[in-house]
Design a protein around this motif. Structure first.
Motif: not given
Length: 122
Positions: A49-55, A73-74, A77-82
């Protein structure tokens, strides 16, 4: 009602043939390249899992003066398809491919394919 069955829970540490087929059809990568990317992804994200913190951590290393939080955030919003709060490997590789290869029409086609797949899983 309310609880999801663990049978439907995706194994994030292993690629299925379906994952590989989807990625070879929707990216410019070969099966071997997909396997190589997957190994690297798991080195950086051992739980798959690539979470926001790691990103944000990775993004800030490469673009220290960038607006990391807004961009993060963008991206999600775009690529977390599920819409589960993290980017799995399939979502990640499609995002990498879209942002680094192809012309604008191809990028739009792939982006809309992602949106269609998101709607199908809802």
């Amino acid at each position: 009602m309310g609880q999801k069955s663990t049978k439907n829970k995706k194994d994030l540490l292993h690629l299925t043939e379906e994952d590989v087929d989807r990625l070879t059809k929707n990216t410019t990568y070969s099966k071997q390249q997909i396997q190589d990317w997957h190994q690297g992804f798991l080195r950086d994200c051992p739980n798959g899992k690539l979470d926001k913190k790691k990103f944000l951590e990775v993004y800030k290393k490469f673009y220290p003066e960038g607006k990391a939080e807004k961009f993060c955030g963008q991206v999600f919003k775009t690529f977390d398809s599920d819409d589960n709060g993290y980017i799995d490997f399939v979502e990640f590789l499609i995002a990498v491919n879209i942002t680094s290869h192809g012309d604008v029409r191809e990028k739009l086609r792939l982006a809309f394919d992602i949106d269609e797949q998101k709607q199908m899983t809802m």
